[in-house]
Motif scaffolding. Sequence first.
Motif, PDB file in Angstrom:
ATOM      1  N   VAL A 189      22.427 -39.864  37.500  1.00 18.69           N
ATOM      2  CA  VAL A 189      21.522 -39.425  36.430  1.00 18.69           C
ATOM      3  C   VAL A 189      22.369 -39.030  35.214  1.00 18.69           C
ATOM      4  O   VAL A 189      23.387 -38.334  35.349  1.00 18.69           O
ATOM      5  CB  VAL A 189      20.661 -38.235  36.895  1.00 18.69           C
ATOM      6  CG1 VAL A 189      19.753 -37.757  35.764  1.00 18.69           C
ATOM      7  CG2 VAL A 189      19.829 -38.626  38.117  1.00 18.69           C
ATOM      8  N   GLU A 241      23.052 -37.220  31.439  1.00 17.85           N
ATOM      9  CA  GLU A 241      22.605 -36.087  30.615  1.00 17.85           C
ATOM     10  C   GLU A 241      21.664 -36.624  29.540  1.00 17.85           C
ATOM     11  O   GLU A 241      21.795 -37.770  29.094  1.00 17.85           O
ATOM     12  CB  GLU A 241      23.828 -35.372  30.017  1.00 17.85           C
ATOM     13  CG  GLU A 241      24.662 -34.710  31.105  1.00 17.85           C
ATOM     14  CD  GLU A 241      25.897 -33.981  30.578  1.00 17.85           C
ATOM     15  OE1 GLU A 241      25.979 -33.722  29.369  1.00 17.85           O
ATOM     16  OE2 GLU A 241      26.775 -33.683  31.398  1.00 17.85           O
ATOM     17  N   ASP A 242      20.731 -35.789  29.110  1.00 14.81           N
ATOM     18  CA  ASP A 242      19.631 -36.277  28.264  1.00 14.81           C
ATOM     19  C   ASP A 242      20.076 -36.850  26.926  1.00 14.81           C
ATOM     20  O   ASP A 242      19.403 -37.700  26.362  1.00 14.81           O
ATOM     21  CB  ASP A 242      18.619 -35.150  28.033  1.00 14.81           C
ATOM     22  CG  ASP A 242      17.820 -34.861  29.293  1.00 14.81           C
ATOM     23  OD1 ASP A 242      17.599 -35.806  30.080  1.00 14.81           O
ATOM     24  OD2 ASP A 242      17.443 -33.694  29.495  1.00 14.81           O
ATOM     25  N   SER A 273      18.034 -40.729  32.470  1.00 17.08           N
ATOM     26  CA  SER A 273      18.436 -39.366  32.136  1.00 17.08           C
ATOM     27  C   SER A 273      17.590 -38.407  32.980  1.00 17.08           C
ATOM     28  O   SER A 273      16.567 -38.795  33.573  1.00 17.08           O
ATOM     29  CB  SER A 273      18.232 -39.080  30.655  1.00 17.08           C
ATOM     30  OG  SER A 273      16.849 -38.912  30.393  1.00 17.08           O
ATOM     31  N   LYS A 274      18.012 -37.147  32.989  1.00 22.86           N
ATOM     32  CA  LYS A 274      17.267 -36.136  33.752  1.00 22.86           C
ATOM     33  C   LYS A 274      15.800 -36.069  33.295  1.00 22.86           C
ATOM     34  O   LYS A 274      14.873 -36.086  34.107  1.00 22.86           O
ATOM     35  CB  LYS A 274      17.952 -34.784  33.556  1.00 22.86           C
ATOM     36  CG  LYS A 274      17.404 -33.672  34.388  1.00 22.86           C
ATOM     37  CD  LYS A 274      18.297 -32.449  34.204  1.00 22.86           C
ATOM     38  CE  LYS A 274      17.890 -31.331  35.139  1.00 22.86           C
ATOM     39  NZ  LYS A 274      18.834 -30.216  35.114  1.00 22.86           N
ATOM     40  N   GLN A 275      15.585 -36.011  31.979  1.00 26.42           N
ATOM     41  CA  GLN A 275      14.207 -35.897  31.488  1.00 26.42           C
ATOM     42  C   GLN A 275      13.409 -37.171  31.756  1.00 26.42           C
ATOM     43  O   GLN A 275      12.212 -37.111  32.079  1.00 26.42           O
ATOM     44  CB  GLN A 275      14.216 -35.569  29.983  1.00 26.42           C
ATOM     45  CG  GLN A 275      12.859 -35.094  29.473  1.00 26.42           C
ATOM     46  CD  GLN A 275      12.349 -33.845  30.214  1.00 26.42           C
ATOM     47  OE1 GLN A 275      13.072 -32.870  30.364  1.00 26.42           O
ATOM     48  NE2 GLN A 275      11.111 -33.896  30.707  1.00 26.42           N
ATOM     49  N   TYR A 287      13.764 -39.081  34.296  1.00 26.51           N
ATOM     50  CA  TYR A 287      13.396 -39.023  35.722  1.00 26.51           C
ATOM     51  C   TYR A 287      12.174 -38.115  35.909  1.00 26.51           C
ATOM     52  O   TYR A 287      11.185 -38.476  36.581  1.00 26.51           O
ATOM     53  CB  TYR A 287      14.556 -38.483  36.551  1.00 26.51           C
ATOM     54  CG  TYR A 287      14.980 -39.376  37.704  1.00 26.51           C
ATOM     55  CD1 TYR A 287      14.077 -39.750  38.696  1.00 26.51           C
ATOM     56  CD2 TYR A 287      16.282 -39.839  37.808  1.00 26.51           C
ATOM     57  CE1 TYR A 287      14.465 -40.565  39.754  1.00 26.51           C
ATOM     58  CE2 TYR A 287      16.684 -40.658  38.852  1.00 26.51           C
ATOM     59  CZ  TYR A 287      15.771 -41.015  39.817  1.00 26.51           C
ATOM     60  OH  TYR A 287      16.151 -41.822  40.858  1.00 26.51           O
ATOM     61  N   VAL A 323      15.487 -32.254  39.322  1.00 23.07           N
ATOM     62  CA  VAL A 323      16.694 -33.092  39.306  1.00 23.07           C
ATOM     63  C   VAL A 323      17.876 -32.139  39.190  1.00 23.07           C
ATOM     64  O   VAL A 323      17.995 -31.414  38.203  1.00 23.07           O
ATOM     65  CB  VAL A 323      16.692 -34.067  38.109  1.00 23.07           C
ATOM     66  CG1 VAL A 323      17.997 -34.850  38.065  1.00 23.07           C
ATOM     67  CG2 VAL A 323      15.497 -35.022  38.179  1.00 23.07           C
ATOM     68  N   THR A 324      18.735 -32.120  40.204  1.00 22.43           N
ATOM     69  CA  THR A 324      19.857 -31.181  40.242  1.00 22.43           C
ATOM     70  C   THR A 324      21.170 -31.945  40.272  1.00 22.43           C
ATOM     71  O   THR A 324      21.420 -32.720  41.202  1.00 22.43           O
ATOM     72  CB  THR A 324      19.752 -30.288  41.504  1.00 22.43           C
ATOM     73  OG1 THR A 324      18.452 -29.707  41.542  1.00 22.43           O
ATOM     74  CG2 THR A 324      20.812 -29.204  41.498  1.00 22.43           C
ATOM     75  N   PHE A 325      21.986 -31.736  39.248  1.00 25.84           N
ATOM     76  CA  PHE A 325      23.290 -32.401  39.220  1.00 25.84           C
ATOM     77  C   PHE A 325      24.190 -31.787  40.290  1.00 25.84           C
ATOM     78  O   PHE A 325      24.233 -30.561  40.466  1.00 25.84           O
ATOM     79  CB  PHE A 325      23.966 -32.212  37.862  1.00 25.84           C
ATOM     80  CG  PHE A 325      23.268 -32.911  36.702  1.00 25.84           C
ATOM     81  CD1 PHE A 325      22.454 -34.004  36.918  1.00 25.84           C
ATOM     82  CD2 PHE A 325      23.457 -32.479  35.402  1.00 25.84           C
ATOM     83  CE1 PHE A 325      21.826 -34.667  35.861  1.00 25.84           C
ATOM     84  CE2 PHE A 325      22.843 -33.127  34.331  1.00 25.84           C
ATOM     85  CZ  PHE A 325      22.021 -34.220  34.561  1.00 25.84           C
ATOM     86  N   ALA A 358      23.164 -36.818  41.539  1.00 24.58           N
ATOM     87  CA  ALA A 358      22.112 -35.802  41.463  1.00 24.58           C
ATOM     88  C   ALA A 358      21.178 -35.908  42.653  1.00 24.58           C
ATOM     89  O   ALA A 358      21.035 -36.969  43.267  1.00 24.58           O
ATOM     90  CB  ALA A 358      21.312 -35.974  40.170  1.00 24.58           C
ATOM     91  N   VAL A 403      17.287 -35.612  43.604  1.00 26.89           N
ATOM     92  CA  VAL A 403      15.968 -35.702  42.977  1.00 26.89           C
ATOM     93  C   VAL A 403      14.919 -35.390  44.044  1.00 26.89           C
ATOM     94  O   VAL A 403      14.898 -36.041  45.089  1.00 26.89           O
ATOM     95  CB  VAL A 403      15.734 -37.118  42.410  1.00 26.89           C
ATOM     96  CG1 VAL A 403      14.346 -37.217  41.776  1.00 26.89           C
ATOM     97  CG2 VAL A 403      16.826 -37.484  41.412  1.00 26.89           C
TER      98      VAL A 403
END
Length: 260
Positions: free
Chosen positions: A194, A196-197, A219-221, A223, A237-239, A250, A252
């Motif tokens: 994933v 970064e935004d 990206s996280k957002q 997803y 969503v956790t890196f 990540a 999810v």
Amino acid sequence: MAVDETVRGQVRDRYAEAARTASAGQYAEASDCCGGGGCCGADEAPLPITFGRRLYDAVQVEGLPDTAVLASLGCGNPTAVADLRAGDRVLDLGSGGGIDVLLSAQRVGLTGFAYGVDMTDEMLDLARANAAEAGATNVEFRKGTIEDLPFDDGSVDVVISNCVINLSTDKTAVLAEMFRVLAPGGRVGVSDVVAEDHLTAVQRAERGSYVGCIAGALSKQEYLDGLAAAGFVDASVTFTHEAAPEMHGAIVKAVKPTQG
Ligand SMILES: C[S@@+](CC[C@H](N)C(=O)[O-])C[C@H]1O[C@@H](n2cnc3c(N)ncnc32)[C@H](O)[C@@H]1O
């Protein structure tokens, strides 16, 4: 968005090669496949914990066939985060050599069942051979694509996946299919790369190839928005670790509501 058949063909070719490498007794990750490009290198080299077998506890994979571990190409360990319970029906999207299906089968026990789906014949052959060697009776590997799953509506309790959704050129279809095949209350526990935004699609592609699991990462957002649009709730969503600059392995997670 329609599937890009050219990219899908490239992905299939790359993972067919990885399956042949693992079948020959070598680590599939040493070839230029998921996270490849030499990052994993020779077995004795000091290696970044980024992709593949290094993301599993040695005890956890003890007893699995060598070729299942050799073929491990994920970017996480979804079976460690998916909250699997005895009796669950689990589906692994892009099951590769079968490592997460075999681990899930152990976790859900003989009252549960673990399915894998993969589009690459060489991976399916390897996974079925690994299941036979492991003596697993509560597993099945089906040929198909994650954009059009060969499973009935509401037929599984948990969807897992390990570094595969980034490889799809139609993620909207994948998320919709995950929602369709899950029973109400069903859970998602996925490992994926994933971004970064703030990274544009061009910047993601500068950091790695599509078949190497980098360029196609959401990206996280993106997803979170995609999961919500598909109907999921309680999404996160956790890196966990860096896979490329400003891009991460990540976890999810999401849930299909019990009603509505
Ligand atoms: C990076 S490997 C991961 C394999 C496995 N999950 C693991 O952790 O070792 C990607 C796998 O997904 C499969 N795959 C990629 N795109 C797919 C798609 N659209 N539909 C079905 N399988 C796909 C490939 O054939 C390959 O086996």
